[in-house]
Design a protein around this motif. Structure first.
Motif, PDB file in Angstrom:
ATOM      1  N   GLN A  64       2.841  -5.258 -16.558  1.00 24.99           N
ATOM      2  CA  GLN A  64       2.738  -6.494 -17.331  1.00 24.99           C
ATOM      3  C   GLN A  64       4.085  -7.191 -17.536  1.00 24.99           C
ATOM      4  O   GLN A  64       4.164  -8.420 -17.552  1.00 24.99           O
ATOM      5  N   TYR A  65       5.174  -6.437 -17.690  1.00 25.63           N
ATOM      6  CA  TYR A  65       6.452  -7.066 -17.996  1.00 25.63           C
ATOM      7  C   TYR A  65       6.989  -7.915 -16.844  1.00 25.63           C
ATOM      8  O   TYR A  65       7.936  -8.676 -17.014  1.00 25.63           O
ATOM      9  N   LEU A  66       6.379  -7.819 -15.657  1.00 24.98           N
ATOM     10  CA  LEU A  66       6.816  -8.627 -14.516  1.00 24.98           C
ATOM     11  C   LEU A  66       5.872  -9.789 -14.219  1.00 24.98           C
ATOM     12  O   LEU A  66       6.137 -10.572 -13.299  1.00 24.98           O
ATOM     13  N   TRP A  67       4.803  -9.916 -14.971  1.00 20.31           N
ATOM     14  CA  TRP A  67       3.829 -10.965 -14.660  1.00 20.31           C
ATOM     15  C   TRP A  67       4.441 -12.360 -14.713  1.00 20.31           C
ATOM     16  O   TRP A  67       4.102 -13.226 -13.915  1.00 20.31           O
ATOM     17  N   LYS A  68       5.327 -12.588 -15.663  1.00 17.43           N
ATOM     18  CA  LYS A  68       5.849 -13.947 -15.841  1.00 17.43           C
ATOM     19  C   LYS A  68       6.724 -14.403 -14.675  1.00 17.43           C
ATOM     20  O   LYS A  68       6.999 -15.593 -14.530  1.00 17.43           O
ATOM     21  N   TYR A  69       7.154 -13.472 -13.834  1.00 16.29           N
ATOM     22  CA  TYR A  69       7.981 -13.828 -12.686  1.00 16.29           C
ATOM     23  C   TYR A  69       7.152 -13.951 -11.402  1.00 16.29           C
ATOM     24  O   TYR A  69       7.693 -14.293 -10.352  1.00 16.29           O
ATOM     25  N   ASN A  86      17.020 -19.517   4.521  1.00 17.92           N
ATOM     26  CA  ASN A  86      15.879 -20.432   4.416  1.00 17.92           C
ATOM     27  C   ASN A  86      14.534 -19.705   4.472  1.00 17.92           C
ATOM     28  O   ASN A  86      13.556 -20.227   5.007  1.00 17.92           O
ATOM     29  N   MET A  87      14.492 -18.497   3.922  1.00 15.81           N
ATOM     30  CA  MET A  87      13.241 -17.746   3.785  1.00 15.81           C
ATOM     31  C   MET A  87      12.731 -18.003   2.364  1.00 15.81           C
ATOM     32  O   MET A  87      13.428 -17.729   1.394  1.00 15.81           O
ATOM     33  N   GLN A  88      11.530 -18.507   2.247  1.00 17.83           N
ATOM     34  CA  GLN A  88      11.093 -19.083   0.984  1.00 17.83           C
ATOM     35  C   GLN A  88      10.169 -18.201   0.149  1.00 17.83           C
ATOM     36  O   GLN A  88       9.942 -18.491  -1.021  1.00 17.83           O
ATOM     37  N   ALA A  89       9.639 -17.135   0.731  1.00 20.99           N
ATOM     38  CA  ALA A  89       8.669 -16.324  -0.016  1.00 20.99           C
ATOM     39  C   ALA A  89       8.867 -14.842   0.266  1.00 20.99           C
ATOM     40  O   ALA A  89       9.032 -14.431   1.421  1.00 20.99           O
ATOM     41  N   MET A  90       8.847 -14.037  -0.782  1.00 20.83           N
ATOM     42  CA  MET A  90       9.045 -12.598  -0.672  1.00 20.83           C
ATOM     43  C   MET A  90       7.869 -11.867  -1.322  1.00 20.83           C
ATOM     44  O   MET A  90       7.402 -12.248  -2.394  1.00 20.83           O
ATOM     45  N   ALA A  91       7.395 -10.817  -0.672  1.00 23.90           N
ATOM     46  CA  ALA A  91       6.348  -9.956  -1.229  1.00 23.90           C
ATOM     47  C   ALA A  91       6.918  -8.552  -1.359  1.00 23.90           C
ATOM     48  O   ALA A  91       7.357  -7.961  -0.365  1.00 23.90           O
ATOM     49  N   ILE A  92       6.935  -8.015  -2.577  1.00 21.13           N
ATOM     50  CA  ILE A  92       7.579  -6.724  -2.820  1.00 21.13           C
ATOM     51  C   ILE A  92       6.545  -5.699  -3.268  1.00 21.13           C
ATOM     52  O   ILE A  92       5.820  -5.910  -4.246  1.00 21.13           O
ATOM     53  N   THR A  93       6.486  -4.582  -2.580  1.00 21.07           N
ATOM     54  CA  THR A  93       5.595  -3.493  -2.946  1.00 21.07           C
ATOM     55  C   THR A  93       6.354  -2.427  -3.729  1.00 21.07           C
ATOM     56  O   THR A  93       7.591  -2.347  -3.657  1.00 21.07           O
ATOM     57  N   GLU A  94       5.642  -1.621  -4.496  1.00 24.79           N
ATOM     58  CA  GLU A  94       6.180  -0.523  -5.306  1.00 24.79           C
ATOM     59  C   GLU A  94       7.055  -1.006  -6.465  1.00 24.79           C
ATOM     60  O   GLU A  94       7.049  -0.423  -7.549  1.00 24.79           O
ATOM     61  N   PHE A  95       7.806  -2.036  -6.269  1.00 23.27           N
ATOM     62  CA  PHE A  95       8.762  -2.555  -7.250  1.00 23.27           C
ATOM     63  C   PHE A  95       8.092  -2.834  -8.598  1.00 23.27           C
ATOM     64  O   PHE A  95       8.652  -2.564  -9.659  1.00 23.27           O
ATOM     65  N   GLY A  96       6.904  -3.396  -8.568  1.00 24.28           N
ATOM     66  CA  GLY A  96       6.226  -3.774  -9.804  1.00 24.28           C
ATOM     67  C   GLY A  96       5.485  -2.664 -10.481  1.00 24.28           C
ATOM     68  O   GLY A  96       5.193  -2.739 -11.685  1.00 24.28           O
ATOM     69  N   SER A  97       5.151  -1.612  -9.747  1.00 18.65           N
ATOM     70  CA  SER A  97       4.295  -0.557 -10.296  1.00 18.65           C
ATOM     71  C   SER A  97       5.002   0.771 -10.516  1.00 18.65           C
ATOM     72  O   SER A  97       4.416   1.695 -11.071  1.00 18.65           O
ATOM     73  N   LYS A  98       6.244   0.895 -10.095  1.00 19.92           N
ATOM     74  CA  LYS A  98       6.992   2.138 -10.274  1.00 19.92           C
ATOM     75  C   LYS A  98       8.172   1.894 -11.215  1.00 19.92           C
ATOM     76  O   LYS A  98       9.012   1.029 -10.965  1.00 19.92           O
ATOM     77  N   LEU A  99       8.202   2.648 -12.301  1.00 24.81           N
ATOM     78  CA  LEU A  99       9.287   2.533 -13.283  1.00 24.81           C
ATOM     79  C   LEU A  99       9.759   3.939 -13.609  1.00 24.81           C
ATOM     80  O   LEU A  99       9.005   4.745 -14.169  1.00 24.81           O
ATOM     81  N   TYR A 100      10.987   4.248 -13.264  1.00 26.01           N
ATOM     82  CA  TYR A 100      11.478   5.614 -13.444  1.00 26.01           C
ATOM     83  C   TYR A 100      12.974   5.599 -13.753  1.00 26.01           C
ATOM     84  O   TYR A 100      13.696   4.663 -13.400  1.00 26.01           O
TER      85      TYR A 100
END
Length: 767
Positions: free
Chosen positions: A604-609, A551-565
């Motif tokens: 940009q490819y993650l903006w829609k989520y 029942n945890m409703q909100a997640m904030a993820i760092t690095e995930f959106g800006s690092k692609l390797y």
């Protein structure tokens, strides 16, 4: 250059830099944990920096005439908007914008006096390549070269070119298609052949399209550096490097992890921070503001593309910007444990289809604002920007709270409780009492072991903080008063105690662990390791499932959106393209199963989520050739998603910074702790220099009230125009006839009977 090391935020350097930047005389012993109210915030920053490349300059609007003609060219294709002309001799094109008659092309002549044969070919022809010879030496060649066989066939508005570099044994096919006023170049990977001891490196389509000589006309190149940057056409200068940044940031699986740190060749050394990355696969050129512009979008192969912009004086006297598609590159192959090694060529080429579209804008759409609005609509039509910004009575305030961290002991390490759930509730109550009820609260270090001791793969509440029940009660309470509690995750980077390096650590092409090493012997953990790319996606998906179960409703993820390797472990390769697909699938699953997903400066490819974007870029890299910072990214996003600026209490606290948040439509953010920073000196958070809530609560209340008064008038509205009225004075126009005037200068400014006070703003229109 610093070898094998990368500078990330250094605490005391940031304090010093901020102090020097705003021109204040902070007494560090006395003021390190004391803040100013809005009435005495440092103000000289605006006076000093209104003309710097941290801000935007006024436009000249000088009339631009055609410099090119169609002599020697034959019309190949046209539609209602464009006509494309071609010259067989050097495989070059000219493009006529029918709305204005303006002609776009490369060089004005076949061989300019100030260019050699190689550069003349590159400047004029449709395609150029970089290749590696059998010794691994890289060279450049265009299809205009005499040793290149080239044949083309035209079918409707699609031109198919077959190209063979006879001496090199390299061949490929590409197409150029005109459709709906857009010109698209495409190279399919399966057409590439390498039949001798030469190997394809990079491919460039019409690299000099829109190029200019020095300052022959008024205009600029636009690059997506940070929020956006302009490189205005100017007289030649001696630069040692050009702008060359990989789309979606470095590929840590192969790219070198160091950057040039030299005033002569790079940005000023005023902040020892990681440079902004390219979050959007776009670039543009303007010939005469509000007259003629081209705007390019990389449609396929962006994971292997870089944006290159070369100002006049660097290599040639031409200003030119292009996309570089990389099929092979050099990388460091270590030959010793010390990290020294040799540069060798990537053996297996990257496999991808490359595609880039050039869009031609004119009139009111022909500037960076028009490009941003065009891109915004393009993303919406493709379903990549589907959400709408929430419309509320007051703007949200982001409060990141550090709950716990490991603390170094003489014999054993322990857990330090930094901000308990009860202390977090007290902070929220005090903010609510001051009128701030729309709180976006992010709790960091809620997991077992805290920020520096929790494992990216595990899901456990820290029992010493009260466990699951304490945080679910806190989440319910924050929701009851109008806010949201986000649980913070970092599935990407970790210290050596947080992951099993053998089974979880990411691997580079040289078969070494991917890591960043800090040049600071005072740090507890100098090395930061990257988790294998597939495991990053796997961890996010599993966490999303756990969140739903608990029942945890909100997640904030760092690095995930800006690092692609990529992951390059032998017999276990995940390409960069595959990694992106895995990350997107994980974000899609998390977004669907949660009430809200927030990402820190996502690509940009993650903006829609994404429901909320944290730490949005607010300044470019400040290379010396970058003349302006512009809010391109903010113009694209405003009205679609809530976005927040950098932490105000982490060197973003001057009056000019507050005004910039207002101008860019970004919401305020703070990083807070229940303890003083001296209490954190033996934790992994020892570099944090001023996060104590008690020291910042007065500033939070006043800064929020100041920003809220401006941005509530434009909640949920899109930015429709932006004009620099005078140096340091900006007018931002929103839909529904609402405008915000921002005055960074030390003098009042009058426009159309309206006075904007010095170091202040005025809202025009609205309710």
């Amino acid at each position: 250059m610093l070898e094998n090391r990368k500078k990330i935020t250094i605490a005391i350097a940031s304090v010093v830099a901020a102090a020097l930047t705003v021109g204040t005389t902070l007494s560090f012993a006395k003021d390190l944990n004391r803040t100013s109210s809005m009435t005495d915030l440092p103000v000289r920053a605006a006076l000093m920096n209104a003309n710097s490349n941290r801000y935007s300059k006024p436009e000249k609007y000088t009339r631009v005439e055609n410099r090119l003609n169609l002599e020697g060219y034959v019309k190949l294709m046209e539609d209602e908007k464009l006509a494309v002309w071609h010259r067989d001799k050097n495989a070059s094109i000219r493009i006529v914008d029918k709305a204005t008659g303006y002609i776009w092309g490369g060089l004005a002549s076949d061989k300019p006096e100030d260019m050699n044969t190689t550069w003349s070919g590159v400047g004029n022809s449709l395609v150029s390549i970089d290749y590696f010879d059998k010794k691994g030496i890289d060279k450049r060649l265009s299809i205009a070269d005499a040793q290149v066989d080239k044949n083309y066939a035209l079918k409707g508005n699609v031109l198919t070119y077959s190209v063979t570099y006879k001496d090199l044994g390299i061949s490929f096919d590409f197409t150029m298609e005109l459709k709906d006023g857009k010109l698209t170049f495409r190279l399919e990977d399966d057409t590439i052949k390498e039949e001798k001891d030469n190997y394809i490196g990079n491919v460039y389509f019409v690299p000099f399209l829109g190029s200019t000589v020095a300052d022959e006309l008024d205009g600029y190149m636009f690059v997506p550096d940070g929020p956006g940057a302009l490189i205005r056409f100017s007289k030649p200068s001696q630069y040692l490097v050009n702008f060359d940044k990989r789309v979606y940031g470095k590929d840590y699986g192969i790219d070198k992890l160091v950057e040039v740190n030299d005033l002569k060749s790079s940005r000023p050394n005023d902040f020892a921070t990681e440079e902004p990355t390219v979050l959007m696969p776009v670039f543009g050129v303007v010939h005469g503001v509000k007259q003629n512009a081209l705007f390019a979008t990389i449609d396929e192969g962006a994971e292997y593309a870089s944006i290159m912009a070369t100002p006049s004086g660097m290599l040639t006297n031409y200003n030119w910007v292009t996309a570089k598609f990389t099929y092979r590159q050099k990388y460091l192959q270590p030959t010793s444990r010390s990290g020294s090694g040799v540069q060798i060529m990537q053996e297996v080429r990257n496999r991808f289809d490359a595609a880039i579209t050039y869009n031609f804008l004119s009139g009111e759409a022909a500037d960076y604002v028009g490009m941003a609005k065009f891109y915004r609509e393009t993303l919406k039509e493709a379903g990549n920007l589907p959400r709408r910004e929430e419309k509320e009575d007051q703007i949200p305030l982001q409060v990141d709270v550090i709950a716990a961290d490991i603390e170094k002991g003489f014999l054993f390490n322990s857990l330090l409780k930094i901000t308990t759930p009860d202390e977090t509730k007290t902070i929220i109550d005090e903010l609510a009492a001051s009128g701030i009820v729309n709180s976006t609260v992010v709790v960091q270090g809620w997991q077992k072991g805290g920020v520096g001791g929790s494992k990216p793969s595990s899901f456990n509440f820290e029992s010493k903080l009260g466990g699951k029940s304490a945080y679910l009660e806190l989440a319910d309470y924050i929701k009851s008063i109008g806010g949201t509690l986000y649980f913070y995750e970092n599935p990407v980077t970790a210290n050596k105690n947080q992951i099993d390096l053998r089974s979880e650590g990411g691997n580079s092409l040289s078969q070494a662990l991917i890591k960043l090493e800090r040049d600071n012997n005072e740090l507890w953990f100098k090395e930061t390791y990257f988790v294998e790319a597939p495991k990053v996606a796997q961890y996010v998906e599993k966490k999303a499932e756990k969140y739903s179960e608990n029942n945890m409703q909100a997640m904030a993820i760092t690095e995930f959106g800006s690092k692609l390797y990529a992951e390059n472990q032998q017999n276990n390769v995940t390409t960069r393209l595959e990694a992106r697909e895995l990350l997107e699938a994980a974000a899609d699953k998390a977004s669907a199963s949660l009430e809200s997903l927030a990402l820190y400066k996502p690509n940009q490819y993650l903006w829609k989520y994404t429901d909320k974007i944290f730490d949005i870029p607010m300044v470019n890299s400040q290379y010396l050739f970058e003349s302006d910072t512009v809010p391109f990214m903010q113009i694209v996003l405003k009205g679609s998603v809530d976005y927040y600026g950098p932490y105000i209490n982490m060197s973003f606290y001057s009056k000019a910074d507050m005004l910039k948040l207002i101008e860019y439509g970004a919401y305020p953010a703070y990083l807070l702790t229940g303890k003083s920073n001296t209490d954190l000196k033996y934790t992994t958070m020892s570099e944090l220099y001023s996060t104590s809530y008690d020291d910042w609560k007065e500033n939070i209340t006043e800064a929020y009230a100041y920003i809220n008064k401006a941005l509530t008038a434009v909640e949920g509205k899109t930015i429709e125009n932006r004009t620099v009225l005078s140096s340091g004075v900006v007018k931002v126009d929103y839909e529904d006839n609402v405008s915000i005037l921002v005055n960074y200068t030390g003098r009042d400014y009058n426009v159309d009977g309206i006075t904007v006070k010095a170091q202040d703003y005025t809202v025009i229109g609205g309710e």
